[in-house]
Design an enzyme around this catalytic site. Structure first.
Site, short mmCIF file in Angstrom:
data_model
loop_
_atom_site.label_atom_id
_atom_site.label_comp_id
_atom_site.label_asym_id
_atom_site.label_seq_id
_atom_site.Cartn_x
_atom_site.Cartn_y
_atom_site.Cartn_z
N TYR A 143 0.82 -1.22 0.00
CA TYR A 143 0.00 0.00 0.00
C TYR A 143 0.86 1.27 0.00
CZ TYR A 143 -4.02 -2.98 1.14
OH TYR A 143 -5.00 -3.93 1.13
N LYS A 194 3.46 -15.27 1.61
CA LYS A 194 3.48 -16.18 0.47
C LYS A 194 4.93 -16.35 0.01
CE LYS A 194 0.46 -16.83 -2.63
NZ LYS A 194 -0.15 -18.18 -2.59
N ASP A 227 -2.94 -17.86 1.33
CA ASP A 227 -4.14 -18.46 0.71
C ASP A 227 -4.65 -19.61 1.57
OD1 ASP A 227 -1.73 -19.65 0.02
OD2 ASP A 227 -2.39 -20.32 -1.96
N ASP A 251 -5.15 -7.08 5.81
CA ASP A 251 -6.38 -6.35 5.49
C ASP A 251 -7.50 -7.36 5.23
OD1 ASP A 251 -8.09 -4.36 4.80
OD2 ASP A 251 -7.03 -3.71 3.00
N ASP A 255 -10.60 -9.04 8.04
CA ASP A 255 -12.03 -8.90 7.74
C ASP A 255 -12.73 -10.26 7.74
OD1 ASP A 255 -11.98 -6.19 7.66
OD2 ASP A 255 -12.73 -5.99 5.61
#
Ligand code: NAD
Length: 370
Positions: A143, A194, A227, A251, A255
């Site tokens: 980001y 990852k 994942d 992020d 959630d």
């Protein structure tokens, strides 16, 4: 007696002031009944600050935030400020606080209260007793990484660029927060990246492992690809204690974890920065929900997410775990009695207002302390 704790309270907009009013009653309760005392100052943020000062966070308010032990924030935003220029929108006030206080670790607990087990979309046996903590890196990664932008290629095609980048120190400081937290919980950290396809993930795994071996050998450490983690969170979330991950994966995973528990009105959060020379860690506590303009001013909002954020403050900024437990137990007892605000009401429960929920928590606290 310990010295007074300095708090800056920023209720903000919409339901922010309503939910904060109930939390302040609990702060007063602690002031009167417990060994801890608070010096509390209130100020404006978001739309309220725009209306008063023309900016979403005045310099003087920022200055106060830098000099207190912790900040407690309600929520910002609302339709009346939606059309303002991007740089003076209410949310910029929040971003300024996070940036200038350098709050690099975002803590999002996902705790499922037994009384609310049916609010989750997952089966009760999967979420009942759930208590996990996601630690998301908040100030680095894709980001913020450079280069970024959208460029025109000679072929006439356009190319969008963002850069995932982490340094050793950025990884180590957020991992240290996760290990420290684990020691106050079930002593397990799962680090998520990852590393199979990203060099920044290889570095992440390497640095977390090194820090663990050097300073946190007593904490159980595991690694998982992001994942797989997203699948495991909905398949068997109770396998986790503390998850630590980067900005982007955090992020999304936070959630997902939040929705395991069913309701936005119940979700607290904390954002932590570095420890300064006086031993104080910069910290801001806030509910995950927004300013809920659709119910603002109607005494309908659930104050528990903000109250549980205050409990996190007691635990993580002031090391007052027993007082935090007291609040969490009071909330649990109120829910077990069947008292619910509109967002979590279920058949057979008693619907209460924001103020009614505050009353119920205070009486549960009185009962616990008797
Ligand atoms: P929201 O979280 O404000 O509301 C989403 C839905 O959940 C609404 O129906 C609302 O009534 C309900 N809800 C939220 N909190 C509740 C509570 N405590 N009790 C009962 N019901 C609750 O999200 P939104 O509608 O997307 O955004 C509204 C405004 O809030 C926007 O201006 C947005 O930018 C802002 N916002 C601020 C923050 C923040 O301050 N951290 C976070 C998200 C959104």
């Amino acid at each position: 007696m310990a010295s007074n704790k300095k708090l800056l309270v920023l209720p903000g907009d919409g339901i922010g002031p309503e939910v904060m009013r109930e939390v302040r009653r609990v702060v007063d309760w602690f002031d009167k009944r417990q060994a801890v005392r608070f010096d509390l100052e209130e100020d404006l943020v978001g739309g309220a600050a725009i209306d008063a000062h023309g900016v979403p966070l005045a310099d003087a308010t920022m200055e106060k935030a830098m000099n207190v032990d912790a900040v407690l924030l309600g929520a910002v935003g609302g339709p009346q400020w939606d059309n303002l220029d991007f740089n003076i929108k209410p949310e910029r006030g929040l971003l300024r606080l996070r940036k200038e206080m350098e709050l690099f670790a975002n803590l999002r607990p996902a705790l499922c209260f037994d009384a609310l087990v049916d609010a989750s979309t997952l089966k009760p046996e999967i979420v009942s007793g759930l208590d996990i903590m996601i630690v998301r890196e908040l100030t680095g990664g894709v980001y913020f990484g450079e280069p970024r932008g959208i460029e025109e290629l000679p072929s006439g095609e356009r190319r969008g660029i963002n850069t995932q980048v982490y340094t050793t120190s950025e990884i180590k400081r957020v991992a240290a927060v996760a290990f420290d937290l684990a020691r106050k919980r079930d002593n397990r950290v799962c680090s998520v990246e990852k590393a199979n396809v990203m060099e920044s993930g290889v570095l992440w795994r390497d640095e977390v492992t090194k820090l663990h071996d050097a300073e946190f050998k007593d904490v159980e450490l595991s690694h998982m690809y992001a994942d797989n983690c997203s699948m495991q969170l909905v398949r068997a979330p109770k396998q986790f204690d503390v998850i630590v991950t980067d900005n982007l994966f955090g992020d999304m995973l936070s959630d997902t974890a939040a929705m395991l528990t069913g309701s936005l009105g119940m979700l607290p959060s904390a954002s932590l920065g570095d420890i300064d020379e006086t031993g104080r860690r910069k910290a801001m506590y806030e509910p995950v929900h927004g300013s809920a303009p659709d119910i603002a001013g109607e005494d309908k909002a659930n104050p528990l997410a903000t109250l549980l954020s205050f409990a996190m403050m007691l635990r993580y900024s002031f090391d007052l775990g027993e007082d935090a437990d007291l609040i969490e137990t009071a909330v649990k007892n109120v829910l077990n009695e069947g008292k619910r605000t509109g967002d979590i009401v279920a058949p057979g429960a008693t619907m209460v207002s924001t103020t009614g929920m505050g009353d119920a928590v205070l009486s549960a606290l009185d009962h616990l302390a008797a």
